[in-house]
Design an enzyme around this catalytic site. Structure first.
Site, short mmCIF file in Angstrom:
data_model
loop_
_atom_site.label_atom_id
_atom_site.label_comp_id
_atom_site.label_asym_id
_atom_site.label_seq_id
_atom_site.Cartn_x
_atom_site.Cartn_y
_atom_site.Cartn_z
N GLU A 20 10.52 -9.19 9.83
CA GLU A 20 10.57 -8.37 8.68
C GLU A 20 11.36 -7.07 8.66
OE1 GLU A 20 6.69 -6.97 7.40
OE2 GLU A 20 7.26 -5.62 6.04
N THR A 24 2.43 -6.51 -2.70
CA THR A 24 3.56 -6.34 -3.40
C THR A 24 3.76 -7.49 -4.40
OG1 THR A 24 4.75 -4.85 -1.93
CG2 THR A 24 6.17 -6.00 -3.48
N GLY A 54 -0.47 -10.51 2.11
CA GLY A 54 -1.93 -9.88 2.11
C GLY A 54 -2.45 -9.42 3.48
N TYR A 55 -1.84 -8.41 3.89
CA TYR A 55 -2.20 -7.93 5.29
C TYR A 55 -3.09 -6.72 5.06
CZ TYR A 55 0.93 -10.45 8.21
OH TYR A 55 1.59 -11.61 8.66
C1 LIG Z 1 5.38 0.08 -1.90
C2 LIG Z 1 4.58 -0.35 -0.98
C3 LIG Z 1 4.64 -1.77 -0.65
C4 LIG Z 1 3.73 -2.51 0.33
N1 LIG Z 1 3.77 -3.87 0.20
C5 LIG Z 1 2.97 -4.19 1.07
C6 LIG Z 1 2.62 -5.84 0.87
O1 LIG Z 1 3.42 -6.51 0.21
N2 LIG Z 1 1.75 -6.44 1.84
C7 LIG Z 1 0.96 -5.74 2.72
O2 LIG Z 1 -0.06 -6.21 3.47
N3 LIG Z 1 1.09 -4.27 2.63
C8 LIG Z 1 2.07 -3.82 1.86
N4 LIG Z 1 2.25 -2.23 2.10
C9 LIG Z 1 1.46 -1.59 2.95
C10 LIG Z 1 2.06 -0.88 4.06
O3 LIG Z 1 2.32 -1.89 5.05
C11 LIG Z 1 1.08 0.37 4.53
O4 LIG Z 1 0.95 1.31 3.56
C12 LIG Z 1 1.37 0.94 5.99
O5 LIG Z 1 1.06 0.04 6.88
C13 LIG Z 1 0.78 2.31 6.19
O6 LIG Z 1 -0.43 1.97 6.02
P1 LIG Z 1 -1.06 3.08 5.08
O7 LIG Z 1 -0.64 3.32 3.68
O8 LIG Z 1 -2.66 2.81 5.25
O9 LIG Z 1 -0.99 4.55 5.78
P2 LIG Z 1 -1.88 5.01 7.14
O10 LIG Z 1 -2.04 4.11 8.01
O11 LIG Z 1 -3.26 5.67 6.78
O12 LIG Z 1 -0.97 6.42 7.47
C14 LIG Z 1 -0.78 7.52 7.09
C15 LIG Z 1 0.13 8.44 7.89
O13 LIG Z 1 -0.44 8.47 9.16
C16 LIG Z 1 0.62 8.11 9.97
N5 LIG Z 1 0.16 7.58 11.36
C17 LIG Z 1 -0.71 6.35 11.18
N6 LIG Z 1 -1.04 6.00 12.38
C18 LIG Z 1 -0.23 6.94 13.33
C19 LIG Z 1 -0.16 7.10 14.66
N7 LIG Z 1 -0.79 6.23 15.53
N8 LIG Z 1 0.79 7.87 14.96
C20 LIG Z 1 1.53 8.93 14.21
N9 LIG Z 1 1.38 8.59 13.05
C21 LIG Z 1 0.47 7.54 12.53
C22 LIG Z 1 1.62 7.15 9.29
O14 LIG Z 1 2.81 7.10 9.79
C23 LIG Z 1 1.50 7.68 7.87
O15 LIG Z 1 2.47 8.92 7.82
C24 LIG Z 1 3.05 -1.63 1.04
C25 LIG Z 1 3.09 -0.31 1.00
C26 LIG Z 1 3.76 0.48 0.02
C27 LIG Z 1 3.85 1.83 0.01
#
Ligand SMILES: Cc1cc2nc3c(=O)[nH]c(=O)nc-3n(C[C@H](O)[C@H](O)[C@H](O)COP(=O)(O)OP(=O)(O)OC[C@H]3O[C@@H](n4cnc5c(N)ncnc54)[C@H](O)[C@@H]3O)c2cc1C
Lengths: 398, 376
Positions: free
Chosen positions: A244, A160, A126-127
């Site tokens: 990870e 997840t 839960g991050y």
């Molecule tokens: C299938 C799946 C399973 C997951 N499982 C887990 C889980 O079990 N537990 C959990 O805690 N999280 C989980 N996650 C979350 C995952 O860690 C996040 O989706 C990830 O950190 C990206 O965050 P966001 O989706 O909010 O995208 P955003 O942070 O909003 O990013 C959107 C876009 O902007 C880009 N971006 C953001 N900041 C920058 C920067 N500084 N410079 C350049 N580009 C940037 C990103 O690379 C991306 O392309 C999961 C995600 C998915 C899709």
């Protein structure tokens, strides 16, 4: 410098191969991850390995690790990939387990490590929150001390497989006034059956339900569930993220994937000949294999560094970027290989309770869904853009 | 040289765009494609009423005197709204065969029904082991007295579940993959021996496996000349490629716009993610891919009336380049949306899936690259 395995390593390979052949659940053979997999299937191999004492090879031996060298662990993952084994989920084994044995107290180790090893206890992570993805430190879920409990409120997302989880490890804000956002965060273990937790499924573009929204409303958690020190959670989370990342390259699995792709392209026909003998297609498969060879040796170099006592550094970001690009390319080429039979939607045929015979060859049936699903790999675990930012900062010094 | 649309074409575009906006919002679409029928016959009827289904046909064929450019306008708007109704199978493909090679009786029976929307037609050309080679046919049509008897298996026939009639390619003579000996038939789907297996597709449409088991059709079902239909099939498929290219352009345009908009709204690290230069440049590349694609959709459309070689080269040029662009734009759109791009909650995922499948329609990138090489 050499790439040879020692006689001991060769013998080790023989031993684990025999064990896998004998014990890997037959009905799961070569299935990999599938959106129609049952939770029992997902832990089946974990449980077998738990009994054998092989479920947490990388852990220190005092906590149940096998004491294998990094090279042996590499052989182990290769041998599992040969049958496309569904490995123990990372949330317990590679994420919270190492945090608990590194930063947790004796009571926490005693309570949690056995269940992680055996596969009896299912963990989720839960991050992420709706507003805190790449910028994880901006998370808003709060944990407020009330006597010997924390009262937790907030919303996590993308959790997840939380729908099956018994426990979760959560990052919560315990000091909203800290000078830096990273400094006010704590790492807390939560029993998912605690009142106030609601898990709502999120449907993904491949039709599967592997992630969830996790809502926490006045969830009362005993303070004993804090790992390490209050407000030091970010340090533990970073430690965990490095773990990870190192497994994320998926080299062994991709090697098996290339083999499978060659099989598929060997069955598909183009003008009466196997697609695999078409130069244009073969070239793409070779390109993929060449990229994979570079990644494999890069990973082995990292492993050798680890064996010599160097922890995984920022260069593990290379493994994440290239590893996921290769995994995605593999699904792209598989979808390309199957031609028109990538188009039917198979999941919903099952949903509709249809008992009709399937459409197209079996290997085509999940090709589009897998392609769609694997787009996630460049987004999660620190997106590939974030990995590049890490390299920019930590290695290039820019 | 003139890249302008006529006033009439602009009117059609406006009308369609309004229809899509008002009746084809993404939530409605989602409900419809998940429903048992999978499409909306009432939208089809409306399209007929607006004259859309009759646009590419001459007035003497009962149409409105337009052509391929009109189909381009229609399909671009379809692409923007991810409209699933079968304009390409019924109007462009079946209509194309009839327009180019139909007898006056055939036109009378079938073209009117296509234009007024009372019947839907699907184009059954691909086979399980033929990949993208239009001549690689195992389906046969055997002459028996005054009739033909058809046997074979047609794969992933888009829109067949909604169709009452099929246009079927079959071998009347020669060996598999011979250019000669191929014929085209109009088959009533309710004829004895036509067995279909219907299913949804990953990009929101419906298709069927079509099994032909001793299906007897009269000689009047033959379109064009017996055994000499390959050039006709190639022409119609090139027309379909031009139309599908326009559709892909419409879908790319919206996917790009949605991504730019999302990058404005979504904040991380205290700023909109659209302020990160690495994402800006990729959205610029998406835009460039889109613009290049529009150019080639025009090229493919305008060359349909050129020489056979010009037409084929242009169609393959478009299919290669737009196939690549569609993949790039789709993948980047998801990546820049982050986790949200992976969900079924946002429209962007549907655009990505449609753009993915476009690549394999009417021949994939490799197929058309080979065709380009062969023609060069
Ligand atoms: C299938 C799946 C399973 C997951 N499982 C887990 C889980 O079990 N537990 C959990 O805690 N999280 C989980 N996650 C979350 C995952 O860690 C996040 O989706 C990830 O950190 C990206 O965050 P966001 O989706 O909010 O995208 P955003 O942070 O909003 O990013 C959107 C876009 O902007 C880009 N971006 C953001 N900041 C920058 C920067 N500084 N410079 C350049 N580009 C940037 C990103 O690379 C991306 O392309 C999961 C995600 C998915 C899709």
């Amino acid at each position: 410098m050499n790439l040879e395995f020692t006689p001991e390593e060769v013998a080790f390979r023989k031993e684990v191969r025999a064990f896998i052949e004998e014990n890997y659940p037959k009905h799961l053979a070569d299935m990999g991850m599938r959106e129609d997999m049952s939770p029992e299937d997902m832990v089946a191999w974990h449980k077998v390995l738990g009994e054998k004492g092989w479920s947490v090879p990388a852990w220190p031996t005092e906590y149940g690790g096998t004491g294998w060298t990094p090279t042996q662990r590499y052989i182990w993952s290769e041998e599992n990939a040969r049958v496309n084994a569904f490995m123990p989920l990372p949330f317990g084994v590679s994420m919270v387990g190492p945090v608990i044995y590194t930063f947790g107290n004796e009571a926490q180790k005693e309570q949690h490590l056995p269940g992680i090893r055996s596969g009896d206890v299912w963990w989720c992570q839960g991050y992420s929150e709706p507003g805190a993805g790449s910028d994880l430190a901006s998370l808003k879920t709060t944990a407020v001390r009330d006597g010997d409990h924390y009262v937790i409120n907030g919303q996590k997302t993308w959790t997840t497989l939380a729908q099956y989880a018994d426990w979760g490890f959560f990052l919560c804000r315990t000091d909203p006034d800290a000078a830096k956002p990273q400094e006010g965060i704590s790492f807390i273990l939560i029993d998912m059956k605690t009142p106030g937790i609601e898990v709502r499924p999120i449907k993904l573009i491949d039709g599967g339900y592997e992630v969830n929204e996790t809502w926490l409303t006045d969830v009362r958690v005993p303070v004993e569930n804090l790992v390490g020190e209050e407000n030091k959670g970010w340090t533990y989370a970073k430690f965990l993220l490095a773990h990870e990342r190192s497994g994320i390259a998926g080299v062994a699995r991709s090697k098996r994937g290339v083999e499978k792709l060659r099989e598929i392209a060997g069955s598909e026909v183009l003008d009466g000949e196997p697609l695999m003998s078409d130069f244009d297609f073969a070239r793409k498969v070779s390109q993929l294999e060449i990229d994979l060879a570079a990644l494999e040796i890069t990973e082995l170099r990292t492993l050798a560094g680890e064996q010599a006592g160097k922890g995984p550094g920022p260069e593990s970001s290379i493994l994440k970027i290239k590893g996921t690009e290769i995994q995605q390319r593999l699904t792209e080429l598989t979808l390309e290989a199957v031609g028109s039979y990538g188009t039917p939607q198979y999941g919903s045929i099952a949903d509709a309770g249809s008992n009709q015979y399937p459409v197209g060859p079996e290997y085509a049936q999940h090709s589009a869904a897998t392609y769609f699903n694997m787009r996630k790999t460049s987004i999660y675990g620190g997106s590939n853009e974030i990995q590049r930012n890490i390299i920019t900062k930590m290695i290039l010094g820019l | 040289m003139d890249f302008n649309f006529t006033e009439e074409q602009e009117m059609v575009r406006d009308g369609l765009s309004r229809l899509v906006r008002e009746q084809y919002d993404w939530d409605t679409r989602r409900e419809v494609i998940a429903s048992e029928s999978g499409w909306r016959p009432e939208v089809w009827a409306q399209l007929a009423e607006l004259g859309i289904l009759g646009m590419p046909f001459s007035e003497e064929d009962g149409g409105f005197g337009g052509g391929a450019v009109d189909a381009l306008v229609v399909m671009e708007e379809f692409g923007k709204g991810l409209v699933v109704e079968p304009f390409i199978p019924s109007v462009v493909c079946a209509g194309g065969f009839l327009k180019h090679a139909g007898s006056s009786e055939q036109k009378e029976e079938h073209l009117g029904a296509i234009i007024d929307g009372s019947r839907v037609y699907a184009f059954a050309y691909a086979e399980p082991r033929g990949r993208y080679n239009l001549a690689d046919l195992e389906t046969t049509a055997r002459k028996e007295g005054g009739d033909y008897v058809l046997n074979g298996h047609k794969a992933v026939v888009i829109a067949a579940p909604w169709a009452s009639h099929l246009v079927v390619t079959a071998r009347t003579a020669g060996e598999r993959r011979d250019s000669d000996g191929i014929s085209v038939f109009l088959v009533d789907k309710s004829a004895d021996g036509v067995v279909t297996r219907d299913y949804p597709t990953v990009d929101g449409r419906w298709a069927s496996e079509v099994y032909l088991e001793n299906v007897t059709v009269p000689a009047s079902a033959l379109v064009g000349e017996e055994g000499a239909a390959l050039p006709l099939i190639e022409q119609v498929v090139d027309e379909a490629i031009a139309a599908a290219s326009a559709e892909a352009c419409g879908a790319m345009k919206v996917a790009h716009a949605m991504t730019v908009e999302y990058s404005r709204q979504r904040k991380q690290f205290g700023v909109p993610i659209g302020s990160f230069q690495v994402l800006q440049h990729r959205m610029v590349d998406m835009y460039t891919e889109y613009e290049q694609s529009v150019s080639l959709a025009y090229l493919a459309t305008l060359k349909l009336d050129g020489s056979e070689r010009e037409r084929k080269l242009a169609a393959s040029t478009a299919k290669v380049r737009i196939g690549q662009a569609a993949q790039y734009v789709g993948q980047e759109a998801i990546q820049i949306h982050g986790g949200m791009g992976m969900t079924d909650e946002l429209a962007i995922g549907s655009y990505f899936k449609r753009l993915t499948i476009f690549e394999s329609e009417f021949g994939n990138v490799d197929h058309h690259m080979k065709r380009h090489i062969a023609l060069s």
